[in-house]
Design a protein around this motif. Sequence first.
Motif, PDB file in Angstrom:
ATOM      1  N   UNK A 227       0.834  -1.203   0.000  1.00  0.00           N
ATOM      2  CA  UNK A 227       0.000   0.000   0.000  1.00  0.00           C
ATOM      3  C   UNK A 227       0.871   1.257   0.000  1.00  0.00           C
ATOM      4  N   UNK A 228       2.001   1.182   0.712  1.00  0.00           N
ATOM      5  CA  UNK A 228       2.902   2.328   0.785  1.00  0.00           C
ATOM      6  C   UNK A 228       3.451   2.675  -0.603  1.00  0.00           C
ATOM      7  N   UNK A 229       3.786   1.653  -1.383  1.00  0.00           N
ATOM      8  CA  UNK A 229       4.323   1.884  -2.718  1.00  0.00           C
ATOM      9  C   UNK A 229       3.272   2.508  -3.627  1.00  0.00           C
ATOM     10  N   UNK A 230       2.044   1.993  -3.554  1.00  0.00           N
ATOM     11  CA  UNK A 230       0.955   2.551  -4.361  1.00  0.00           C
ATOM     12  C   UNK A 230       0.710   4.006  -3.972  1.00  0.00           C
ATOM     13  N   UNK A 231       0.709   4.270  -2.671  1.00  0.00           N
ATOM     14  CA  UNK A 231       0.514   5.643  -2.197  1.00  0.00           C
ATOM     15  C   UNK A 231       1.645   6.553  -2.674  1.00  0.00           C
ATOM     16  N   UNK A 232       2.859   6.003  -2.721  1.00  0.00           N
ATOM     17  CA  UNK A 232       3.991   6.792  -3.201  1.00  0.00           C
ATOM     18  C   UNK A 232       3.811   7.152  -4.678  1.00  0.00           C
ATOM     19  N   UNK A 233       3.375   6.169  -5.474  1.00  0.00           N
ATOM     20  CA  UNK A 233       3.116   6.426  -6.890  1.00  0.00           C
ATOM     21  C   UNK A 233       2.019   7.466  -7.052  1.00  0.00           C
ATOM     22  N   UNK A 234       0.934   7.311  -6.287  1.00  0.00           N
ATOM     23  CA  UNK A 234      -0.177   8.262  -6.378  1.00  0.00           C
ATOM     24  C   UNK A 234       0.243   9.667  -5.961  1.00  0.00           C
ATOM     25  N   UNK A 235       1.109   9.746  -4.965  1.00  0.00           N
ATOM     26  CA  UNK A 235       1.595  11.057  -4.517  1.00  0.00           C
ATOM     27  C   UNK A 235       2.430  11.725  -5.606  1.00  0.00           C
TER      28      UNK A 235
ATOM     29  N   UNK B 258       7.319  14.114 -12.539  1.00  0.00           N
ATOM     30  CA  UNK B 258       7.536  13.129 -13.596  1.00  0.00           C
ATOM     31  C   UNK B 258       8.896  12.452 -13.497  1.00  0.00           C
ATOM     32  N   UNK B 259       9.900  13.220 -13.171  1.00  0.00           N
ATOM     33  CA  UNK B 259      11.258  12.664 -13.134  1.00  0.00           C
ATOM     34  C   UNK B 259      11.389  11.596 -12.060  1.00  0.00           C
ATOM     35  N   UNK B 260      10.914  11.873 -10.855  1.00  0.00           N
ATOM     36  CA  UNK B 260      11.025  10.916  -9.760  1.00  0.00           C
ATOM     37  C   UNK B 260      10.114   9.704 -10.013  1.00  0.00           C
ATOM     38  N   UNK B 261       8.914   9.952 -10.550  1.00  0.00           N
ATOM     39  CA  UNK B 261       7.978   8.857 -10.847  1.00  0.00           C
ATOM     40  C   UNK B 261       8.558   7.922 -11.900  1.00  0.00           C
ATOM     41  N   UNK B 262       9.114   8.505 -12.925  1.00  0.00           N
ATOM     42  CA  UNK B 262       9.711   7.691 -13.993  1.00  0.00           C
ATOM     43  C   UNK B 262      10.902   6.897 -13.465  1.00  0.00           C
ATOM     44  N   UNK B 263      11.708   7.542 -12.612  1.00  0.00           N
ATOM     45  CA  UNK B 263      12.858   6.832 -12.034  1.00  0.00           C
ATOM     46  C   UNK B 263      12.409   5.661 -11.179  1.00  0.00           C
ATOM     47  N   UNK B 264      11.350   5.863 -10.396  1.00  0.00           N
ATOM     48  CA  UNK B 264      10.829   4.806  -9.541  1.00  0.00           C
ATOM     49  C   UNK B 264      10.301   3.640 -10.362  1.00  0.00           C
ATOM     50  N   UNK B 265       9.491   3.944 -11.362  1.00  0.00           N
ATOM     51  CA  UNK B 265       8.860   2.884 -12.150  1.00  0.00           C
ATOM     52  C   UNK B 265       9.859   2.114 -12.997  1.00  0.00           C
ATOM     53  N   UNK B 266      10.880   2.807 -13.482  1.00  0.00           N
ATOM     54  CA  UNK B 266      11.848   2.145 -14.350  1.00  0.00           C
ATOM     55  C   UNK B 266      12.724   1.144 -13.612  1.00  0.00           C
TER      56      UNK B 266
ATOM     57  N   UNK C 208       1.150   7.434 -20.281  1.00  0.00           N
ATOM     58  CA  UNK C 208       1.642   8.443 -21.206  1.00  0.00           C
ATOM     59  C   UNK C 208       3.018   8.976 -20.807  1.00  0.00           C
ATOM     60  N   UNK C 209       3.431   8.677 -19.576  1.00  0.00           N
ATOM     61  CA  UNK C 209       4.750   9.100 -19.116  1.00  0.00           C
ATOM     62  C   UNK C 209       5.834   8.129 -19.586  1.00  0.00           C
ATOM     63  N   UNK C 210       5.499   6.857 -19.640  1.00  0.00           N
ATOM     64  CA  UNK C 210       6.484   5.831 -19.977  1.00  0.00           C
ATOM     65  C   UNK C 210       6.818   5.859 -21.464  1.00  0.00           C
ATOM     66  N   UNK C 211       8.002   5.332 -21.807  1.00  0.00           N
ATOM     67  CA  UNK C 211       8.359   5.229 -23.220  1.00  0.00           C
ATOM     68  C   UNK C 211       7.544   4.124 -23.886  1.00  0.00           C
ATOM     69  N   UNK C 212       7.499   4.112 -25.215  1.00  0.00           N
ATOM     70  CA  UNK C 212       6.640   3.193 -25.962  1.00  0.00           C
ATOM     71  C   UNK C 212       6.976   1.730 -25.696  1.00  0.00           C
ATOM     72  N   UNK C 213       8.259   1.412 -25.611  1.00  0.00           N
ATOM     73  CA  UNK C 213       8.633   0.021 -25.391  1.00  0.00           C
ATOM     74  C   UNK C 213       8.126  -0.479 -24.047  1.00  0.00           C
ATOM     75  N   UNK C 214       8.283   0.337 -23.011  1.00  0.00           N
ATOM     76  CA  UNK C 214       7.797  -0.047 -21.686  1.00  0.00           C
ATOM     77  C   UNK C 214       6.277  -0.100 -21.660  1.00  0.00           C
TER      78      UNK C 214
END
Length: 457
Positions: free
Chosen positions: A14-22, A29-37, A61-67
């Motif tokens: 739940x903490x990870x989901x909340x972090x993504x939502x935050x 975008x930069x931190x979110x993309x770094x986390x997800x990648x 829409x933030x992620x690259x096409x391949x991902x």
Amino acid sequence: MTDERENIQFELTDELIEQVQHLIKIRDDEELNRLLMEFHYADIAEILDEVDLDEAMYVIKLLDSETTSEVLMELDEDNREKVLRNLSSKEIADEVGALDTDDAADIIAELSEERQREVIHHIEDEGHKAEITELLAYDEDTAGGLMAKELVKVYETWTVEGCLRRIRGQAKDVTRVHSIYVVNKQNKLVGRLSLKDLIVAKSSEKIADIYIKSVDYVKVDEDPEEVAKIMAKYDLEAIPVVDDEMVLLGRITIDDIIDVLREEADKDYQLAAGITADVEADDSIWQLTKARLPWLLIGMFGGIGAASIINGFSDAMLKFPALLLFIPLVQATAGNVGVQSSAIVVQGLANDTIDGNIIKRLFKEMLLGLVNGLAIAFVVLIISHFGFKTTYYESMTICIALVTVIVMAALIGTFIPIFLDKRGVDAAVATGPFITTSNDIFGIMTYFLIAKLILGF
């Protein structure tokens, strides 16, 4: 994408989901993309399955096409449908352009015919477009509907030197090279090539002199379950697909077969539980009702039938009330034995391990039922006589009836799946309410008929 990323595993919290939502809320975008990648595509998809649609679309829409394309393949079907509805035809075309042809065709097949034409129109790679269009023409319940066009093939007339040069070019479009297939001038599959033999062979040798003529394959119209059985039997990671003329059309890889096995197991499990349609927990009440109600009605009529039989012997139960006490035991035991027997047979039919004469199998089940019945009856005899204070004749009646019902339930549980399979009906339907209901009726009838013979009412 790096190998390290593909091997990372983590536990969704739940903490990870909340972090993504935050991070979405504050538009970092930069931190979110770094986390997800840092995570595998399947893990990102799992996160998106837990957030709302707007948040999921923001991430997509933030992620690259391949991902994004890989994430789309891993999303829950219902969520993927919602995401695709919120993407333009051009955006979908960009995403599927990064996928293998089989995965791209699977995604496009989920769209309406009009949207399919629009998406295909926007695919820029003409070769990729043609291959996807070809795959969409195959029925999804055939090998053609499973196969991918990406593979490595060589012509038997090539030299080893020329073969190595051309393989490098083909391998760029293949995620994993499981096998090298050999074809003739007519593109007909004639064999396979061992990478070891290719490496150690002289540069001037012809492929025709070193390839292996023995090769497993499936026809393009083969049932996916049969493909799965062949790949499991021969421990294959991939298998080529050919048409009736043996022309090589594509290949099916083990990841697609795992999906087939998972879907078939889900379907069989639902059938065994008395659910007649492919449904999920999140489906509407109406869809779930349509899937569950038919077998519930059959079970209801079975219960009414059993009640009618009991009612016909109401006078006997007034005279021998102990008989009434053991009706639940007879019904439960008959149902359990029937389900056990049918489950073993259905599993054997699915794995092609049911062989031999049906009479021999029924005889074996009869002996097994007899042994189990005698063991259960012995315990019941002691409990009924000393615990429930039944008379000697009542105890013997209950035990003899119990053994007979168990043997009968074992025979029914064995015969019905085999009979249904011979008639082309999915035998999994026999493992649940069907067996339980039939054994309830026959079990109660047998119980009272034996009681009538012994007690003479």
